[in-house]
Design a protein around this motif. Structure first.
Motif, PDB file in Angstrom:
ATOM      1  N   TYR A 109     -16.437 -38.383   3.057  1.00 37.32           N
ATOM      2  CA  TYR A 109     -16.534 -37.951   4.460  1.00 37.32           C
ATOM      3  C   TYR A 109     -15.233 -38.407   5.138  1.00 37.32           C
ATOM      4  O   TYR A 109     -14.867 -37.823   5.801  1.00 37.32           O
ATOM      5  N   GLN A 110     -14.724 -39.667   4.697  1.00 37.66           N
ATOM      6  CA  GLN A 110     -13.537 -39.920   5.097  1.00 37.66           C
ATOM      7  C   GLN A 110     -12.486 -38.958   4.577  1.00 37.66           C
ATOM      8  O   GLN A 110     -11.506 -38.639   5.459  1.00 37.66           O
ATOM      9  N   ASP A 111     -12.424 -38.591   3.307  1.00 36.05           N
ATOM     10  CA  ASP A 111     -11.473 -37.516   2.664  1.00 36.05           C
ATOM     11  C   ASP A 111     -11.412 -36.253   3.594  1.00 36.05           C
ATOM     12  O   ASP A 111     -10.340 -35.750   3.898  1.00 36.05           O
ATOM     13  N   PHE A 112     -12.548 -35.883   3.742  1.00 32.42           N
ATOM     14  CA  PHE A 112     -12.787 -34.690   4.761  1.00 32.42           C
ATOM     15  C   PHE A 112     -12.076 -34.775   6.026  1.00 32.42           C
ATOM     16  O   PHE A 112     -11.421 -33.811   6.367  1.00 32.42           O
ATOM     17  N   LEU A 113     -12.515 -35.877   6.743  1.00 32.06           N
ATOM     18  CA  LEU A 113     -11.930 -35.932   7.988  1.00 32.06           C
ATOM     19  C   LEU A 113     -10.203 -36.077   8.137  1.00 32.06           C
ATOM     20  O   LEU A 113      -9.807 -35.636   8.849  1.00 32.06           O
ATOM     21  N   LEU A 114     -10.005 -37.076   7.132  1.00 37.34           N
ATOM     22  CA  LEU A 114      -8.587 -37.272   7.134  1.00 37.34           C
ATOM     23  C   LEU A 114      -7.864 -35.852   6.489  1.00 37.34           C
ATOM     24  O   LEU A 114      -6.723 -35.445   7.100  1.00 37.34           O
ATOM     25  N   THR A 115      -8.246 -35.084   5.936  1.00 35.61           N
ATOM     26  CA  THR A 115      -7.914 -33.838   5.372  1.00 35.61           C
ATOM     27  C   THR A 115      -7.596 -32.883   6.604  1.00 35.61           C
ATOM     28  O   THR A 115      -6.579 -32.539   6.969  1.00 35.61           O
ATOM     29  N   LEU A 116      -8.544 -32.936   7.569  1.00 34.21           N
ATOM     30  CA  LEU A 116      -8.748 -32.141   8.630  1.00 34.21           C
ATOM     31  C   LEU A 116      -7.503 -32.702   9.786  1.00 34.21           C
ATOM     32  O   LEU A 116      -7.046 -31.792  10.425  1.00 34.21           O
ATOM     33  N   ILE A 117      -7.692 -33.923   9.836  1.00 35.74           N
ATOM     34  CA  ILE A 117      -6.781 -34.445  10.744  1.00 35.74           C
ATOM     35  C   ILE A 117      -5.135 -34.073  10.500  1.00 35.74           C
ATOM     36  O   ILE A 117      -4.123 -34.119  11.107  1.00 35.74           O
ATOM     37  N   GLY A 118      -5.001 -34.140   9.002  1.00 38.74           N
ATOM     38  CA  GLY A 118      -3.784 -33.753   8.527  1.00 38.74           C
ATOM     39  C   GLY A 118      -2.920 -35.021   7.996  1.00 38.74           C
ATOM     40  O   GLY A 118      -1.675 -35.054   7.966  1.00 38.74           O
ATOM     41  N   LYS A 119      -3.914 -35.666   7.374  1.00 37.27           N
ATOM     42  CA  LYS A 119      -3.329 -36.886   6.645  1.00 37.27           C
ATOM     43  C   LYS A 119      -3.687 -36.936   5.100  1.00 37.27           C
ATOM     44  O   LYS A 119      -4.740 -37.051   4.922  1.00 37.27           O
ATOM     45  N   ASP A 120      -2.671 -36.804   4.459  1.00 39.27           N
ATOM     46  CA  ASP A 120      -2.849 -36.819   3.040  1.00 39.27           C
ATOM     47  C   ASP A 120      -2.664 -38.250   2.463  1.00 39.27           C
ATOM     48  O   ASP A 120      -1.685 -38.874   2.137  1.00 39.27           O
ATOM     49  N   HIS A 121      -4.028 -38.989   2.462  1.00 38.24           N
ATOM     50  CA  HIS A 121      -4.129 -40.350   2.084  1.00 38.24           C
ATOM     51  C   HIS A 121      -4.083 -40.578   0.440  1.00 38.24           C
ATOM     52  O   HIS A 121      -4.222 -41.710   0.045  1.00 38.24           O
ATOM     53  N   ALA A 122      -3.944 -39.505  -0.334  1.00 42.27           N
ATOM     54  CA  ALA A 122      -4.456 -39.753  -1.529  1.00 42.27           C
ATOM     55  C   ALA A 122      -3.011 -40.543  -2.538  1.00 42.27           C
ATOM     56  O   ALA A 122      -1.840 -40.535  -2.043  1.00 42.27           O
TER      57      ALA A 122
END
Length: 122
Positions: A109-122
């Motif tokens: 869920y966090q990965d999904f939201l951060l991807t949509l927000i535009g943050k690549d946190h990997a």
């Protein structure tokens, strides 16, 4: 009433509703052309834009994340004006939206939201 205005109103009702009724939101997003969606989202921004940040703050800052409200805002606004939303959120709360979402969610869920927000946190 123009289609864009009507559908902006329906989007707002779906986003602010406490009920799990996403049929209208899904219908609008899945059946309209990109041009119509842009018109609808612009209309939404003009009429309801101030409300988006309030919904985000309430979804994240209360005890226990309101995942439905958070998801609805991020999904409906991701392509249109997420940059402005992130700037307004940071100005209002002194935290980045990415940080707030990352510290309040987890997993896929966090990965999904951060991807949509535009943050690549990997």
């Amino acid at each position: 009433m123009h289609l864009a205005s009507y559908e902006a109103k329906k989007l707002n009702e779906s986003i602010t509703s406490k009920k799990d009724n996403y049929e209208e939101l899904i219908r609008i997003i899945s059946t309209r052309s990109k041009a119509q969606l842009n018109a609808t989202f612009n209309c939404y921004k003009d009429v309801y834009g101030h409300h988006i940040n309030k919904v985000l703050r309430l979804a994240i800052e209360k005890l226990g994340t309101d995942e439905d409200a958070l998801t609805r805002v991020v999904v409906t606004r991701a392509e249109v004006d997420m940059k402005h939303i992130k700037e307004a959120y940071a100005k209002r709360t002194s935290k980045t939206l990415e940080h707030a979402v990352a510290s309040d969610t987890s997993g896929d869920y966090q990965d999904f939201l951060l991807t949509l927000i535009g943050k690549d946190h990997a």
